[in-house]
Scaffold this motif. Structure first.
Motif, PDB file in Angstrom:
ATOM      1  N   UNK A 138      -2.840  -8.631   1.342  1.00  0.00           N
ATOM      2  CA  UNK A 138      -4.095  -8.221   1.970  1.00  0.00           C
ATOM      3  C   UNK A 138      -5.283  -8.474   1.043  1.00  0.00           C
ATOM      4  N   UNK A 139      -5.094  -8.271  -0.262  1.00  0.00           N
ATOM      5  CA  UNK A 139      -6.153  -8.573  -1.221  1.00  0.00           C
ATOM      6  C   UNK A 139      -6.519 -10.053  -1.179  1.00  0.00           C
ATOM      7  N   UNK A 140      -5.503 -10.903  -1.116  1.00  0.00           N
ATOM      8  CA  UNK A 140      -5.735 -12.350  -1.085  1.00  0.00           C
ATOM      9  C   UNK A 140      -6.464 -12.760   0.185  1.00  0.00           C
ATOM     10  N   UNK A 141      -6.083 -12.192   1.325  1.00  0.00           N
ATOM     11  CA  UNK A 141      -6.767 -12.499   2.588  1.00  0.00           C
ATOM     12  C   UNK A 141      -8.219 -12.031   2.528  1.00  0.00           C
ATOM     13  N   UNK A 142      -8.443 -10.774   2.138  1.00  0.00           N
ATOM     14  CA  UNK A 142      -9.795 -10.217   2.101  1.00  0.00           C
ATOM     15  C   UNK A 142     -10.697 -11.014   1.169  1.00  0.00           C
ATOM     16  N   UNK A 143     -10.194 -11.340  -0.010  1.00  0.00           N
ATOM     17  CA  UNK A 143     -10.979 -12.062  -1.007  1.00  0.00           C
ATOM     18  C   UNK A 143     -11.419 -13.421  -0.488  1.00  0.00           C
ATOM     19  N   UNK A 144     -10.521 -14.109   0.174  1.00  0.00           N
ATOM     20  CA  UNK A 144     -10.799 -15.484   0.584  1.00  0.00           C
ATOM     21  C   UNK A 144     -11.464 -15.599   1.950  1.00  0.00           C
ATOM     22  N   UNK A 145     -11.325 -14.584   2.784  1.00  0.00           N
ATOM     23  CA  UNK A 145     -12.017 -14.576   4.081  1.00  0.00           C
ATOM     24  C   UNK A 145     -13.392 -13.923   3.974  1.00  0.00           C
ATOM     25  N   UNK A 146     -13.655 -13.214   2.862  1.00  0.00           N
ATOM     26  CA  UNK A 146     -14.928 -12.513   2.715  1.00  0.00           C
ATOM     27  C   UNK A 146     -15.015 -11.274   3.571  1.00  0.00           C
ATOM     28  N   UNK A 147     -13.943 -10.474   3.537  1.00  0.00           N
ATOM     29  CA  UNK A 147     -13.863  -9.285   4.384  1.00  0.00           C
ATOM     30  C   UNK A 147     -13.835  -8.020   3.523  1.00  0.00           C
ATOM     31  N   UNK A 148     -14.638  -7.043   3.889  1.00  0.00           N
ATOM     32  CA  UNK A 148     -14.481  -5.690   3.374  1.00  0.00           C
ATOM     33  C   UNK A 148     -13.410  -5.026   4.228  1.00  0.00           C
ATOM     34  N   UNK A 149     -12.314  -4.610   3.591  1.00  0.00           N
ATOM     35  CA  UNK A 149     -11.114  -4.228   4.336  1.00  0.00           C
ATOM     36  C   UNK A 149     -10.572  -2.901   3.819  1.00  0.00           C
ATOM     37  N   UNK A 150     -10.519  -1.921   4.699  1.00  0.00           N
ATOM     38  CA  UNK A 150      -9.960  -0.604   4.369  1.00  0.00           C
ATOM     39  C   UNK A 150      -8.663  -0.423   5.149  1.00  0.00           C
ATOM     40  N   UNK A 151      -7.574  -0.232   4.429  1.00  0.00           N
ATOM     41  CA  UNK A 151      -6.239  -0.147   5.010  1.00  0.00           C
ATOM     42  C   UNK A 151      -5.623   1.193   4.630  1.00  0.00           C
ATOM     43  N   UNK A 152      -5.167   1.938   5.625  1.00  0.00           N
ATOM     44  CA  UNK A 152      -4.564   3.241   5.362  1.00  0.00           C
ATOM     45  C   UNK A 152      -3.321   3.450   6.218  1.00  0.00           C
ATOM     46  N   UNK A 153      -2.305   4.007   5.610  1.00  0.00           N
ATOM     47  CA  UNK A 153      -1.237   4.632   6.388  1.00  0.00           C
ATOM     48  C   UNK A 153      -1.556   6.116   6.407  1.00  0.00           C
ATOM     49  N   UNK A 154      -1.895   6.630   7.566  1.00  0.00           N
ATOM     50  CA  UNK A 154      -2.264   8.044   7.664  1.00  0.00           C
ATOM     51  C   UNK A 154      -1.053   8.936   7.490  1.00  0.00           C
ATOM     52  N   UNK A 155       0.082   8.506   8.021  1.00  0.00           N
ATOM     53  CA  UNK A 155       1.354   9.182   7.783  1.00  0.00           C
ATOM     54  C   UNK A 155       2.478   8.299   8.293  1.00  0.00           C
ATOM     55  N   UNK A 156       3.675   8.603   7.856  1.00  0.00           N
ATOM     56  CA  UNK A 156       4.846   7.843   8.256  1.00  0.00           C
ATOM     57  C   UNK A 156       5.924   7.945   7.203  1.00  0.00           C
ATOM     58  N   UNK A 157       7.156   7.745   7.598  1.00  0.00           N
ATOM     59  CA  UNK A 157       8.272   7.864   6.653  1.00  0.00           C
ATOM     60  C   UNK A 157       9.122   6.596   6.578  1.00  0.00           C
ATOM     61  N   UNK A 158       9.168   5.813   7.644  1.00  0.00           N
ATOM     62  CA  UNK A 158       9.980   4.606   7.661  1.00  0.00           C
ATOM     63  C   UNK A 158       9.146   3.432   7.142  1.00  0.00           C
ATOM     64  N   UNK A 159       9.610   2.791   6.082  1.00  0.00           N
ATOM     65  CA  UNK A 159       8.825   1.748   5.421  1.00  0.00           C
ATOM     66  C   UNK A 159       8.516   0.570   6.349  1.00  0.00           C
ATOM     67  N   UNK A 160       9.482   0.175   7.165  1.00  0.00           N
ATOM     68  CA  UNK A 160       9.265  -0.921   8.117  1.00  0.00           C
ATOM     69  C   UNK A 160       8.174  -0.536   9.112  1.00  0.00           C
ATOM     70  N   UNK A 161       8.231   0.679   9.619  1.00  0.00           N
ATOM     71  CA  UNK A 161       7.227   1.128  10.576  1.00  0.00           C
ATOM     72  C   UNK A 161       5.838   1.197   9.941  1.00  0.00           C
ATOM     73  N   UNK A 162       5.774   1.649   8.686  1.00  0.00           N
ATOM     74  CA  UNK A 162       4.484   1.763   7.999  1.00  0.00           C
ATOM     75  C   UNK A 162       3.805   0.405   7.898  1.00  0.00           C
ATOM     76  N   UNK A 163       4.509  -0.595   7.388  1.00  0.00           N
ATOM     77  CA  UNK A 163       3.842  -1.881   7.177  1.00  0.00           C
ATOM     78  C   UNK A 163       3.621  -2.621   8.493  1.00  0.00           C
ATOM     79  N   UNK A 164       4.514  -2.487   9.443  1.00  0.00           N
ATOM     80  CA  UNK A 164       4.285  -3.147  10.727  1.00  0.00           C
ATOM     81  C   UNK A 164       3.085  -2.531  11.440  1.00  0.00           C
TER      82      UNK A 164
END
Length: 197
Positions: A138-164
């Motif tokens: 995500x850092x690489x995408x934001x840096x090269x697309x010129x995007x201010x990007x805020x990413x949060x997992x508000x809650x969750x326990x399953x790692x696959x579900x969190x990133x998807x």
């Protein structure tokens, strides 16, 4: 059609990426990392951005260079497709529930790249992908697309579900941000008259 194509070859990777911001969510992805393919396919499907991604990387070492260069090339292709950003909505925010997990992504296609990352994982890998590399992608995408990007997992326990959930929220926020605003289709969405800097 707003399209961008990037080819990038180094001693570590050979990358080719094409994006169509005005597509239908059609994808053709082969990074050599199955889980990363799955996430990029989610990005395409839910943003309605057509994506072709082809990477041959030094996976005999690890997935770091492949993941990083994938993000760089996708970001550069998005930036190329956006051009001077005339007429875009610019901002996007989306929530994506994925079973027990809830992700929120807010972005500004400002030309000023920033990543704020608030997500954590309890396992080192998903498939063959190191979970620490998601933030780096995500850092690489934001840096090269010129995007201010805020990413949060508000809650969750399953790692696959969190990133998807995060990828799906990013897709929906990006879909909103790159959309043409019919009321200002000829204007750059900034009082400065330009985006960036």
């Amino acid at each position: 059609m707003r399209t961008g194509s990037i080819s990038r070859k180094t001693a570590e990777t050979d990358v080719s990426v094409t994006v169509n911001l005005d597509g239908n969510g059609v994808y053709d992805v082969d990074t050599g990392i199955g889980f990363l393919d799955h996430m990029i396919e989610q990005l395409s499907r839910h943003s309605l951005i057509d994506l072709t991604v082809r990477i041959k990387g030094d996976l005999h070492i690890d997935g770091h260079h492949t993941t990083e260069d994938c993000g760089i090339a996708i970001g550069q292709a998005i930036a190329a497709a956006l051009g001077d950003k005339r007429g875009i909505t610019r901002y996007g925010t989306a929530y994506a529930p994925m079973d027990e997990a809830l992700a929120r992504v807010s972005l500004d296609i400002s030309g000023r790249p920033v990543l704020v990352w608030k997500a954590a994982f309890t396992q080192a890998q998903l498939g063959s992908m190191d979970t620490e590399m998601f933030e780096h992608w995500f850092q690489s995408v934001a840096q090269n697309a010129g995007i201010t990007l805020h990413v949060e997992c508000l809650y969750g326990s399953n790692n696959h579900h969190i990133i998807e959930g995060i990828y799906k929220a990013f897709a929906r926020a990006l879909r909103e941000g790159v959309a043409i605003d019919p009321r200002k289709a000829d204007a750059i969405p900034s009082t400065k008259g330009q985006l960036g800097g």
